[in-house]
Design an enzyme around this catalytic site. Structure first.
Site, short mmCIF file in Angstrom:
data_model
loop_
_atom_site.label_atom_id
_atom_site.label_comp_id
_atom_site.label_asym_id
_atom_site.label_seq_id
_atom_site.Cartn_x
_atom_site.Cartn_y
_atom_site.Cartn_z
N GLY A 174 0.80 -1.22 0.00
CA GLY A 174 0.00 0.00 0.00
C GLY A 174 0.84 1.27 0.00
N GLY A 222 -0.28 4.42 0.37
CA GLY A 222 -1.07 5.53 0.89
C GLY A 222 -0.24 6.39 1.83
CD GLU A 270 -13.90 18.26 3.63
OE1 GLU A 270 -13.57 17.20 3.05
OE2 GLU A 270 -13.12 18.94 4.33
CG ASP A 274 -7.64 4.37 7.06
OD1 ASP A 274 -7.20 5.18 7.91
OD2 ASP A 274 -8.24 4.73 6.03
CD GLN A 309 -1.10 14.39 10.72
OE1 GLN A 309 -0.27 13.93 11.47
NE2 GLN A 309 -0.78 14.99 9.59
#
Lengths: 439, 439
Positions: free
Chosen positions: B15, B17, B174, B305, B323
């Site tokens: 990953g 990310g 948003e 996550d 974060q």
């Protein structure tokens, strides 16, 4: 189509390319109702598609929403539609969203890739006439190198790193140059564990020189530039067949390549209903008179790539480029107004602003009216001309920023496989969800 | 996989990310061999995906080539691959490009949309966790309005212009705010012949307040901002079913909408091989110790996550945001080096830098460590924080330019249907060629 009847005559424009947009602008706030149809909701700046394919520009920066072009003009109607057929007798066109009547029809459908009937090449090669096509090519190029890392079969690896571009016009020349710069500046850094020196860029031209529409000096200079960048230029060779890996030609030369970009020809996009033989030329273009009026059709006009206006200077019609389309659109816009005012029409005269092609960093060729020049200056002129003709202030700024960045950093950062092209790189899980997101 | 054996231990990261990239950077030039696997060749900045969906940013400006992040580090190997299974016993993972052995494995696969088992909603709703998904949503929104122009059926038209967003977290808030601004500033100009006042943005939240992870003042202020923008905010309502048009809830309230955006939950991306029950939490997260070590697996770590580190402050694990992932990646990077040096590991401690959400122009809410504030200043802070965390200088500049332009011009220019989402807008001709260009 839910377009209100108006007391003004209705002008239907098919196609939001250079010609269609230029025409539409001239009809702003005039006593006409303008209906613009396009199968995309954006105008796309074709001359820079090769930079999208090579990660130099983001696709959205060379596209511009058609609705925004027409914003604020009360007499404008845009519809997202694909026109299927024209019925000149009843002044009706049928489209993917239904029929629509017109008082005057302007065909500005532009051109598409011409495979000259070769189905194998059409199925196995890549084209670069639309943004999705350019993005598919971008994905394929990157996927090829990811895959080259995985194989121990040197022939397979070389085929994955062999890029054969067919067609020595501006598109082919500019794409070949960009790929050569990527090979030199980016591949070694991105793929340290791959011998990218073996990557090949082959440019195959059927004629005896590149950029045949330009001057001999431009042709030879462009060729020199390309060879300096390490591109293999092949002339007087016609590709005859391609099965996805083996490329055969009309000589004993052949290539092994997973990627063949077909930039060897275009033909006008044909719409049924007008295709009377005497109207259509070899390239599917519609014969028009000096007012862009389709021969034998008072109320139907054609502009740009789709129009063939045979003049002394251009017995085969004007070049299929942005400039003739823009100028014909502007002239027709004025003529339509004159027509409705009962004034005589003005024949179209093409102001040749010259042509240019860029080969790479500091390398371009330019044939202007009075002067021909090549090199750094031509390259800067090329950039500013393209920035100038790009529609939209934001697009100009973003493109400029990208060019400055790419120039200073010797980089092209949009090396992204957003929509994988090869099946094996498409996530099994999301395939169903996203496979409908095509064009 | 053609990755050379090295004398250094091999760390495989699954990953690219926030967590995976932060970890990789910490391992630069250390005595380890790093293999980073991702099914995309780019890192994508998820917090700004909603701006891609709403035409405010170009997708390429929030994506960054992973190979470029790793450029110049001799001990790095990136491979474009989807990991299928982990075999902890033999320290091997199997992937779409074959098996690969590891000395240490780091699972950083992130999260995906969680439909809580509701197949109808999964099939008929839109998600916004990846760039292709965000582009699909962008296309769908625009297609809806093009289609609304064509129908005389008012119910149909309203359903096309009704956008129901499920989930009152940052994503939902948003997106709702952005859509409301488009309704106000852009739709009337783009669709003068459509009564866009009838367009609706409905934000449905299961809980009793929006932004439940933030302070009460942030929640109520965000709600005020949204209502000021004309968003209908629904609380204590859970969507129970959706067939593509009819939305039912656990109350007597129901909606008719062609577009349902599901932002109501995420779950960790699960990889087979480790899914021992005691390891997996409700959200598929892997239980890890204070060193991000997967419980019972010495050589396997999980960050971001996908990792659930249960602490006093966070009994359910850290929030699934950028974060914690970044900080865990950095801490683990240092720990892996210490581990190889035979030094004791340092437990992870989360430095909460607070959280923010933007609702629209000059409207954001921020909960920082010592201070909570809302409005214009929060909005500017939000922008600079996001610019700061965006990877890549060019991306920052281009995003900044777009934000300035959008702010000054009250505009969002990327209103482009590049890859049509609805079947009827996909060109029949190019469907074959382009339908494989999915993700």
């Amino acid at each position: 189509m839910n377009i209100p009847q108006s007391s003004f005559p209705r002008i239907v424009i098919i196609g939001g390319g250079f010609g269609g947009i230029a025409l539409a602008k001239k009809l702003a706030n005039k006593d006409v109702q303008v209906v613009l149809l396009d199968k995309h909701n954006y105008h796309n700046f074709q001359p820079l598609l090769y930079q999208v394919s090579t990660g130099g520009l983001e696709p959205d920066s060379i596209a511009y929403p058609i609705r925004k072009v027409l914003q604020g003009y009360p007499n404008f109607y845009f519809r997202l539609a694909e026109v299927v057929q024209i019925d000149p007798k009843h002044k009706i066109i049928s489209s993917s969203i239904g029929d629509i009547s017109y008082d005057y029809l302007v065909v500005a459908t532009g051109s598409e890739t011409n495979y000259f009937g070769n189905k194998n090449i059409e199925e196995n090669s890549m084209a670069m006439k639309t943004i999705p096509q350019s993005l598919n090519l971008r994905s394929l190029i990157l996927e090829n190198f990811e895959q080259a890392l995985l194989t121990d079969d040197l022939h397979e690896r070389d085929a994955l790193m062999n890029f054969v571009i067919v067609g020595g016009g501006p598109t082919g020349v500019e794409l070949a140059g960009a790929l050569a710069e990527i090979k030199k500046g980016i591949l070694p850094k991105d793929y340290p564990d791959l011998d990218t020196r073996r990557a090949q860029i082959n440019l195959v031209q059927g004629g005896d020189r590149l950029l045949p529409a330009m001057s001999k000096i431009a042709s030879s200079k462009a060729e020199k530039f390309l060879e300096k960048l390490g591109v293999n230029v092949w002339k007087d060779i016609r590709v005859t067949d391609y099965d996805g890996k083996h490329i055969t030609t009309d000589t004993d030369i052949s290539f092994e390549a997973i990627t063949l970009v077909w930039a060897a020809g275009v033909q006008a996009v044909r719409i049924e209903g007008l295709d009377v033989d005497e109207l259509l030329t070899r390239g599917n273009r519609l014969k028009v008179n000096a007012y862009n009026q389709v021969i034998g059709h008072e109320a139907i006009f054609a502009i740009g790539d789709v129009a063939q206006m045979e003049t002394e200077a251009y017995p085969e019609g004007h070049p299929m480029m942005a400039q003739p389309a823009i100028q014909q659109g502007q002239n027709l816009g004025q003529n339509l107004v004159r027509l409705l005012d009962g004034k005589p029409l003005r024949p179209f005269t093409y102001k040749d602003k010259g042509s240019m092609a860029t080969v790479g960093r500091n390398k371009a060729v330019a044939d202007l009216k009075r002067i021909k020049f090549q090199g750094v200056f031509a390259w800067f002129v090329w950039m500013f001309v393209h920035l100038f003709f790009l529609i939209g202030f934001r697009n100009r700024v973003v493109v400029f920023i990208n060019w400055v960045y790419n120039y200073v950093r010797f980089d092209r950062e949009a090396r992204l496989i957003i929509r994988p092209f090869k099946k094996q790189y498409q996530s099994v899980k999301n395939k169903v969800a996203d496979s409908i997101a095509a064009d």
